[in-house]
Design an enzyme around this catalytic site. Structure first.
Site, PDB file in Angstrom:
ATOM      1  N   LYS A 200       0.867  -1.179   0.000  1.00 37.16           N
ATOM      2  CA  LYS A 200       0.000   0.000   0.000  1.00 37.16           C
ATOM      3  C   LYS A 200       0.900   1.224   0.000  1.00 37.16           C
ATOM      4  O   LYS A 200       1.675   1.442   0.929  1.00 37.16           O
ATOM      5  CB  LYS A 200      -0.900  -0.006   1.236  1.00 37.16           C
ATOM      6  CG  LYS A 200      -1.770   1.225   1.316  1.00 37.16           C
ATOM      7  CD  LYS A 200      -2.776   1.146   2.447  1.00 37.16           C
ATOM      8  CE  LYS A 200      -3.637   2.388   2.465  1.00 37.16           C
ATOM      9  NZ  LYS A 200      -4.629   2.345   3.542  1.00 37.16           N
ATOM     10  N   LYS A 253      -2.028  -1.452  -3.982  1.00 33.45           N
ATOM     11  CA  LYS A 253      -2.921  -0.296  -3.923  1.00 33.45           C
ATOM     12  C   LYS A 253      -2.114   0.994  -3.981  1.00 33.45           C
ATOM     13  O   LYS A 253      -1.159   1.105  -3.230  1.00 33.45           O
ATOM     14  CB  LYS A 253      -3.683  -0.389  -2.598  1.00 33.45           C
ATOM     15  CG  LYS A 253      -4.574   0.764  -2.303  1.00 33.45           C
ATOM     16  CD  LYS A 253      -5.180   0.588  -0.952  1.00 33.45           C
ATOM     17  CE  LYS A 253      -5.978   1.838  -0.624  1.00 33.45           C
ATOM     18  NZ  LYS A 253      -6.446   1.841   0.709  1.00 33.45           N
TER      19      LYS A 253
HETATM   20  C1  PBG Z   1      -7.460   3.540   5.337  1.00 32.30           C
HETATM   21  C2  PBG Z   1      -7.738   3.308   3.903  1.00 32.30           C
HETATM   22  C3  PBG Z   1      -7.531   4.239   2.878  1.00 32.30           C
HETATM   23  C4  PBG Z   1      -8.048   3.671   1.719  1.00 32.30           C
HETATM   24  C5  PBG Z   1      -8.531   2.404   2.046  1.00 32.30           C
HETATM   25  N1  PBG Z   1      -8.318   2.182   3.412  1.00 32.30           N
HETATM   26  C6  PBG Z   1      -6.992   5.617   2.919  1.00 32.30           C
HETATM   27  C7  PBG Z   1      -5.658   5.878   3.459  1.00 32.30           C
HETATM   28  O1  PBG Z   1      -4.848   4.984   3.702  1.00 32.30           O
HETATM   29  O2  PBG Z   1      -5.392   7.056   3.710  1.00 32.30           O
HETATM   30  C8  PBG Z   1      -8.087   4.365   0.395  1.00 32.30           C
HETATM   31  C9  PBG Z   1      -9.064   3.882  -0.598  1.00 32.30           C
HETATM   32  C10 PBG Z   1      -9.332   4.813  -1.719  1.00 32.30           C
HETATM   33  O3  PBG Z   1      -8.694   5.866  -1.878  1.00 32.30           O
HETATM   34  O4  PBG Z   1     -10.234   4.484  -2.509  1.00 32.30           O
HETATM   35  N2  PBG Z   1      -6.628   2.711   6.009  1.00 32.30           N
END
Ligand code: PBG
Length: 328
Positions: A200, A253
Protein backbone atom coordinates in the site's frame (compact mmCIF):
# COMPACT_ATOMS: atom_id res chain seq x y z
CA UNK A 1 7.53 -7.11 -47.94
CA UNK A 2 7.32 -10.61 -46.49
CA UNK A 3 3.77 -10.83 -45.15
CA UNK A 4 3.36 -14.50 -44.33
CA UNK A 5 2.68 -13.12 -40.87
CA UNK A 6 -0.33 -10.83 -40.75
CA UNK A 7 -1.40 -10.31 -37.12
CA UNK A 8 -4.38 -8.34 -38.37
CA UNK A 9 -6.00 -11.58 -39.60
CA UNK A 10 -6.88 -12.36 -35.96
CA UNK A 11 -8.55 -8.97 -35.58
CA UNK A 12 -10.75 -9.02 -38.66
CA UNK A 13 -14.14 -9.49 -36.98
CA UNK A 14 -15.74 -9.04 -33.59
CA UNK A 15 -16.32 -12.80 -33.34
CA UNK A 16 -12.70 -13.61 -34.08
CA UNK A 17 -11.47 -10.96 -31.68
CA UNK A 18 -13.68 -12.49 -29.00
CA UNK A 19 -12.13 -15.92 -29.71
CA UNK A 20 -8.57 -14.74 -29.23
CA UNK A 21 -9.11 -12.22 -26.41
CA UNK A 22 -6.70 -13.05 -23.60
CA UNK A 23 -8.23 -11.05 -20.77
CA UNK A 24 -11.90 -10.54 -20.14
CA UNK A 25 -13.68 -9.03 -17.18
CA UNK A 26 -16.28 -11.00 -15.23
CA UNK A 27 -18.54 -9.82 -12.41
CA UNK A 28 -16.82 -12.39 -10.17
CA UNK A 29 -13.54 -10.45 -10.52
CA UNK A 30 -14.83 -7.63 -8.38
CA UNK A 31 -15.01 -6.50 -4.80
CA UNK A 32 -17.38 -3.57 -4.32
CA UNK A 33 -16.24 -0.98 -1.73
CA UNK A 34 -19.14 0.59 0.18
CA UNK A 35 -19.29 3.63 2.47
CA UNK A 36 -21.90 3.92 5.18
CA UNK A 37 -22.78 5.88 8.28
CA UNK A 38 -24.95 5.71 11.37
CA UNK A 39 -27.64 8.04 10.02
CA UNK A 40 -31.04 7.19 8.63
CA UNK A 41 -30.59 8.85 5.22
CA UNK A 42 -28.32 7.87 2.35
CA UNK A 43 -26.00 10.77 1.54
CA UNK A 44 -24.25 11.65 -1.70
CA UNK A 45 -20.46 11.86 -1.30
CA UNK A 46 -19.25 15.19 -2.59
CA UNK A 47 -15.67 14.09 -3.29
CA UNK A 48 -16.81 10.93 -5.12
CA UNK A 49 -19.70 11.72 -7.47
CA UNK A 50 -21.90 8.66 -8.00
CA UNK A 51 -20.99 7.14 -4.60
CA UNK A 52 -23.19 7.21 -1.52
CA UNK A 53 -22.63 7.17 2.18
CA UNK A 54 -25.37 4.63 2.85
CA UNK A 55 -27.58 4.32 5.88
CA UNK A 56 -27.61 0.67 7.06
CA UNK A 57 -30.77 -0.13 5.15
CA UNK A 58 -29.42 1.35 1.92
CA UNK A 59 -26.12 -0.48 2.44
CA UNK A 60 -27.88 -3.84 2.67
CA UNK A 61 -29.98 -3.05 -0.41
CA UNK A 62 -27.00 -1.89 -2.48
CA UNK A 63 -24.91 -4.92 -1.50
CA UNK A 64 -27.83 -7.22 -2.36
CA UNK A 65 -28.20 -5.66 -5.79
CA UNK A 66 -24.48 -5.99 -6.47
CA UNK A 67 -24.48 -9.61 -5.32
CA UNK A 68 -27.45 -10.38 -7.58
CA UNK A 69 -25.35 -9.12 -10.50
CA UNK A 70 -22.68 -11.71 -9.71
CA UNK A 71 -20.33 -9.63 -7.57
CA UNK A 72 -19.10 -12.00 -4.87
CA UNK A 73 -17.83 -9.55 -2.25
CA UNK A 74 -18.10 -6.14 -0.65
CA UNK A 75 -15.58 -4.28 1.50
CA UNK A 76 -16.86 -1.91 4.17
CA UNK A 77 -15.75 1.62 5.01
CA UNK A 78 -17.56 3.29 7.91
CA UNK A 79 -17.94 7.04 8.33
CA UNK A 80 -17.60 7.41 12.09
CA UNK A 81 -19.32 10.33 13.81
CA UNK A 82 -16.85 12.99 14.95
CA UNK A 83 -17.81 12.64 18.62
CA UNK A 84 -16.78 8.96 18.52
CA UNK A 85 -13.29 9.66 17.22
CA UNK A 86 -10.69 9.58 20.00
CA UNK A 87 -6.88 9.52 20.23
CA UNK A 88 -7.11 5.87 21.38
CA UNK A 89 -9.57 4.87 18.60
CA UNK A 90 -11.60 2.88 21.14
CA UNK A 91 -14.61 2.81 18.82
CA UNK A 92 -12.61 0.65 16.38
CA UNK A 93 -13.18 -2.47 18.49
CA UNK A 94 -16.64 -1.73 19.88
CA UNK A 95 -18.56 -4.99 19.34
CA UNK A 96 -21.74 -2.92 18.89
CA UNK A 97 -20.00 -0.42 16.62
CA UNK A 98 -21.09 0.52 13.13
CA UNK A 99 -19.02 -2.12 11.30
CA UNK A 100 -20.10 -5.13 13.39
CA UNK A 101 -23.74 -4.03 13.05
CA UNK A 102 -23.34 -3.69 9.29
CA UNK A 103 -21.65 -7.08 9.00
CA UNK A 104 -24.47 -8.77 10.91
CA UNK A 105 -27.13 -7.06 8.81
CA UNK A 106 -25.37 -7.95 5.55
CA UNK A 107 -24.75 -11.59 6.46
CA UNK A 108 -28.35 -11.99 7.68
CA UNK A 109 -29.72 -10.61 4.40
CA UNK A 110 -27.15 -12.19 2.03
CA UNK A 111 -25.51 -15.24 3.59
CA UNK A 112 -23.57 -16.05 0.41
CA UNK A 113 -22.07 -12.56 0.07
CA UNK A 114 -18.39 -12.39 1.07
CA UNK A 115 -18.14 -9.56 3.58
CA UNK A 116 -14.70 -8.00 3.96
CA UNK A 117 -13.85 -5.38 6.57
CA UNK A 118 -11.07 -2.82 6.61
CA UNK A 119 -8.80 -3.05 9.63
CA UNK A 120 -7.06 0.25 10.45
CA UNK A 121 -7.59 3.06 12.92
CA UNK A 122 -7.94 6.10 10.68
CA UNK A 123 -11.75 6.43 10.61
CA UNK A 124 -11.83 6.12 14.43
CA UNK A 125 -8.76 8.05 15.38
CA UNK A 126 -9.08 11.78 16.03
CA UNK A 127 -5.60 12.14 14.53
CA UNK A 128 -6.68 10.59 11.23
CA UNK A 129 -3.69 8.25 11.24
CA UNK A 130 -3.92 4.48 10.73
CA UNK A 131 -2.04 3.96 13.98
CA UNK A 132 -1.83 5.47 17.46
CA UNK A 133 0.03 8.74 17.58
CA UNK A 134 2.69 9.84 20.05
CA UNK A 135 3.90 13.42 20.07
CA UNK A 136 7.58 14.18 20.32
CA UNK A 137 8.90 17.17 22.26
CA UNK A 138 9.38 19.20 19.10
CA UNK A 139 5.67 18.73 18.29
CA UNK A 140 6.27 16.23 15.50
CA UNK A 141 4.45 12.92 15.59
CA UNK A 142 5.43 9.27 15.73
CA UNK A 143 3.11 6.38 14.79
CA UNK A 144 3.35 3.62 17.41
CA UNK A 145 3.65 0.21 15.78
CA UNK A 146 3.28 -2.49 18.41
CA UNK A 147 0.67 -0.65 20.48
CA UNK A 148 -1.36 -0.17 17.29
CA UNK A 149 -1.12 -3.85 16.37
CA UNK A 150 -2.73 -4.78 19.71
CA UNK A 151 -5.73 -2.60 18.86
CA UNK A 152 -5.90 -3.93 15.31
CA UNK A 153 -6.19 -7.44 16.74
CA UNK A 154 -9.14 -6.39 18.89
CA UNK A 155 -10.71 -4.67 15.90
CA UNK A 156 -10.27 -7.75 13.68
CA UNK A 157 -11.77 -9.94 16.41
CA UNK A 158 -14.84 -7.71 16.71
CA UNK A 159 -15.35 -8.03 12.95
CA UNK A 160 -14.87 -11.81 12.98
CA UNK A 161 -17.30 -12.18 15.89
CA UNK A 162 -19.90 -10.27 13.86
CA UNK A 163 -19.44 -12.75 11.02
CA UNK A 164 -16.99 -11.07 8.61
CA UNK A 165 -15.62 -13.57 6.09
CA UNK A 166 -12.37 -11.70 5.66
CA UNK A 167 -10.54 -8.94 7.45
CA UNK A 168 -8.37 -6.56 5.46
CA UNK A 169 -5.58 -4.86 7.42
CA UNK A 170 -4.85 -1.63 5.51
CA UNK A 171 -2.73 0.02 8.20
CA UNK A 172 0.77 -1.10 7.06
CA UNK A 173 2.05 -1.67 10.62
CA UNK A 174 4.84 -4.26 10.83
CA UNK A 175 3.85 -7.71 12.02
CA UNK A 176 0.13 -7.13 11.98
CA UNK A 177 -0.82 -10.06 9.77
CA UNK A 178 0.85 -12.58 12.08
CA UNK A 179 -0.61 -10.92 15.16
CA UNK A 180 -4.13 -10.84 13.72
CA UNK A 181 -3.81 -14.47 12.54
CA UNK A 182 -2.79 -15.56 16.05
CA UNK A 183 -5.55 -13.54 17.70
CA UNK A 184 -8.19 -14.97 15.35
CA UNK A 185 -6.95 -18.53 15.78
CA UNK A 186 -6.80 -18.21 19.56
CA UNK A 187 -10.48 -17.24 19.52
CA UNK A 188 -11.38 -20.14 17.18
CA UNK A 189 -11.81 -17.96 14.12
CA UNK A 190 -9.39 -20.03 12.07
CA UNK A 191 -11.81 -19.81 9.13
CA UNK A 192 -11.74 -16.02 9.00
CA UNK A 193 -9.45 -15.02 6.11
CA UNK A 194 -6.92 -12.20 5.95
CA UNK A 195 -6.72 -9.98 2.87
CA UNK A 196 -3.51 -8.08 3.49
CA UNK A 197 -2.91 -4.65 2.01
CA UNK A 198 0.61 -5.85 1.22
CA UNK A 199 1.95 -3.07 -0.99
CA UNK A 200 0.00 0.00 0.00
CA UNK A 201 1.70 3.12 -1.25
CA UNK A 202 1.69 6.57 0.37
CA UNK A 203 -0.50 7.86 -2.43
CA UNK A 204 -2.10 11.17 -3.26
CA UNK A 205 -4.81 9.16 -5.02
CA UNK A 206 -6.53 8.49 -1.67
CA UNK A 207 -7.68 12.12 -1.38
CA UNK A 208 -11.35 11.67 -2.33
CA UNK A 209 -11.70 8.66 0.01
CA UNK A 210 -10.45 10.69 2.95
CA UNK A 211 -13.02 13.33 2.00
CA UNK A 212 -15.75 10.68 2.06
CA UNK A 213 -14.87 9.55 5.60
CA UNK A 214 -13.45 12.79 6.95
CA UNK A 215 -10.36 10.72 7.79
CA UNK A 216 -7.46 12.77 6.46
CA UNK A 217 -4.45 12.95 8.81
CA UNK A 218 -4.69 16.05 10.99
CA UNK A 219 -0.94 16.34 11.17
CA UNK A 220 1.81 15.14 8.89
CA UNK A 221 1.39 12.34 6.36
CA UNK A 222 1.45 8.52 6.21
CA UNK A 223 4.95 8.11 4.77
CA UNK A 224 6.46 6.37 7.81
CA UNK A 225 4.20 3.37 7.24
CA UNK A 226 2.76 3.44 3.71
CA UNK A 227 5.29 2.66 0.96
CA UNK A 228 7.33 5.05 -1.14
CA UNK A 229 5.92 5.22 -4.70
CA UNK A 230 9.41 4.67 -6.14
CA UNK A 231 9.83 1.21 -4.65
CA UNK A 232 9.10 -2.26 -6.01
CA UNK A 233 11.71 -4.48 -4.32
CA UNK A 234 10.17 -3.40 -1.05
CA UNK A 235 6.79 -4.65 -2.29
CA UNK A 236 8.34 -8.10 -2.72
CA UNK A 237 9.77 -7.88 0.79
CA UNK A 238 6.32 -7.08 2.16
CA UNK A 239 4.90 -9.96 0.12
CA UNK A 240 7.36 -12.49 1.54
CA UNK A 241 6.54 -11.32 5.06
CA UNK A 242 2.78 -11.50 4.49
CA UNK A 243 3.10 -15.03 3.10
CA UNK A 244 5.10 -16.08 6.14
CA UNK A 245 2.64 -14.37 8.47
CA UNK A 246 -0.34 -16.21 7.02
CA UNK A 247 -2.10 -13.84 4.61
CA UNK A 248 -4.68 -15.55 2.39
CA UNK A 249 -4.66 -12.88 -0.29
CA UNK A 250 -2.30 -10.00 -0.97
CA UNK A 251 -3.12 -6.57 -2.35
CA UNK A 252 -1.51 -3.79 -4.34
CA UNK A 253 -2.92 -0.30 -3.92
CA UNK A 254 -3.47 1.95 -5.89
CA UNK A 255 -3.80 -0.17 -9.04
CA UNK A 256 -3.48 1.82 -12.29
CA UNK A 257 -0.21 3.62 -11.54
CA UNK A 258 1.29 0.41 -10.06
CA UNK A 259 0.65 -2.21 -12.77
CA UNK A 260 4.30 -3.29 -12.64
CA UNK A 261 3.93 -4.02 -8.93
CA UNK A 262 0.82 -6.10 -9.60
CA UNK A 263 2.77 -8.13 -12.20
CA UNK A 264 5.74 -8.56 -9.91
CA UNK A 265 3.56 -9.87 -7.07
CA UNK A 266 1.63 -12.15 -9.45
CA UNK A 267 4.95 -13.68 -10.56
CA UNK A 268 6.35 -14.01 -7.07
CA UNK A 269 3.49 -15.67 -5.19
CA UNK A 270 0.99 -18.50 -5.47
CA UNK A 271 -1.55 -16.54 -3.40
CA UNK A 272 -4.36 -14.65 -5.12
CA UNK A 273 -3.37 -11.07 -5.87
CA UNK A 274 -5.89 -8.26 -5.45
CA UNK A 275 -5.57 -4.70 -6.75
CA UNK A 276 -7.48 -1.64 -5.54
CA UNK A 277 -8.54 0.95 -8.10
CA UNK A 278 -8.73 3.73 -5.52
CA UNK A 279 -10.86 6.83 -5.11
CA UNK A 280 -8.52 9.15 -7.05
CA UNK A 281 -8.45 6.76 -10.01
CA UNK A 282 -12.25 6.65 -9.86
CA UNK A 283 -12.58 10.42 -9.62
CA UNK A 284 -10.24 11.10 -12.54
CA UNK A 285 -12.37 8.94 -14.83
CA UNK A 286 -15.64 10.31 -13.43
CA UNK A 287 -14.72 13.95 -13.70
CA UNK A 288 -13.13 13.68 -17.15
CA UNK A 289 -16.19 11.91 -18.49
CA UNK A 290 -18.64 14.24 -16.73
CA UNK A 291 -17.04 17.01 -18.78
CA UNK A 292 -17.64 14.99 -21.93
CA UNK A 293 -13.88 14.59 -22.41
CA UNK A 294 -13.77 10.81 -22.05
CA UNK A 295 -16.11 7.95 -22.86
CA UNK A 296 -16.72 6.71 -19.31
CA UNK A 297 -17.92 3.18 -20.12
CA UNK A 298 -15.03 2.50 -22.45
CA UNK A 299 -12.35 3.97 -20.18
CA UNK A 300 -13.65 2.13 -17.12
CA UNK A 301 -13.57 -1.15 -18.99
CA UNK A 302 -10.10 -0.48 -20.40
CA UNK A 303 -8.65 0.57 -17.05
CA UNK A 304 -10.00 -2.55 -15.33
CA UNK A 305 -8.89 -4.83 -18.17
CA UNK A 306 -5.39 -3.38 -17.82
CA UNK A 307 -5.37 -4.12 -14.11
CA UNK A 308 -6.51 -7.69 -14.71
CA UNK A 309 -4.04 -8.20 -17.58
CA UNK A 310 -1.22 -7.04 -15.30
CA UNK A 311 -2.05 -9.99 -13.05
CA UNK A 312 -4.79 -9.02 -10.63
CA UNK A 313 -7.03 -11.97 -9.75
CA UNK A 314 -9.40 -9.75 -7.80
CA UNK A 315 -10.16 -6.05 -8.36
CA UNK A 316 -11.59 -3.64 -5.81
CA UNK A 317 -13.36 -0.88 -7.69
CA UNK A 318 -16.11 1.69 -7.13
CA UNK A 319 -17.22 0.88 -10.70
CA UNK A 320 -17.94 -2.78 -9.79
CA UNK A 321 -21.72 -2.54 -9.89
CA UNK A 322 -22.04 -0.58 -13.10
CA UNK A 323 -19.55 -2.83 -14.89
CA UNK A 324 -21.27 -5.99 -13.66
CA UNK A 325 -24.55 -4.54 -14.89
CA UNK A 326 -23.06 -4.05 -18.34
CA UNK A 327 -21.40 -7.47 -18.41
CA UNK A 328 -24.64 -9.17 -17.38
C1 PBG B 1 -7.46 3.54 5.34
C2 PBG B 1 -7.74 3.31 3.90
C3 PBG B 1 -7.53 4.24 2.88
C4 PBG B 1 -8.05 3.67 1.72
C5 PBG B 1 -8.53 2.40 2.05
N1 PBG B 1 -8.32 2.18 3.41
C6 PBG B 1 -6.99 5.62 2.92
C7 PBG B 1 -5.66 5.88 3.46
O1 PBG B 1 -4.85 4.98 3.70
O2 PBG B 1 -5.39 7.06 3.71
C8 PBG B 1 -8.09 4.37 0.40
C9 PBG B 1 -9.06 3.88 -0.60
C10 PBG B 1 -9.33 4.81 -1.72
O3 PBG B 1 -8.69 5.87 -1.88
O4 PBG B 1 -10.23 4.48 -2.51
N2 PBG B 1 -6.63 2.71 6.01
Amino acid sequence: MNLFQRPRRNRKSAALRAMVRETELRPSDFVYPLFFHDGTEDEAIESMPGCQRWALEGLVREAGEAHALGIPAVILFPAIAKDRKTPGAEESYNPEGLVPRAVRALKAAQPSLVVITDVALDPYNSDGQDGLVARKEDGSIRILNDETVEILCRQALSHAEAGADMVGPSDMMDGRVAAIRSALDAASFEETSILSYTAKYASAYYGPFRGALDSAPKDGDKKTYQMDPGNIQEAIRELLLDEEEGADMVMVKPAGPYLDVISALREATTLPVAAYQVSGEYLMIKSASAGGWLDEEAVVCESLTGIKRAGADVILTYFAKEVAQRLG
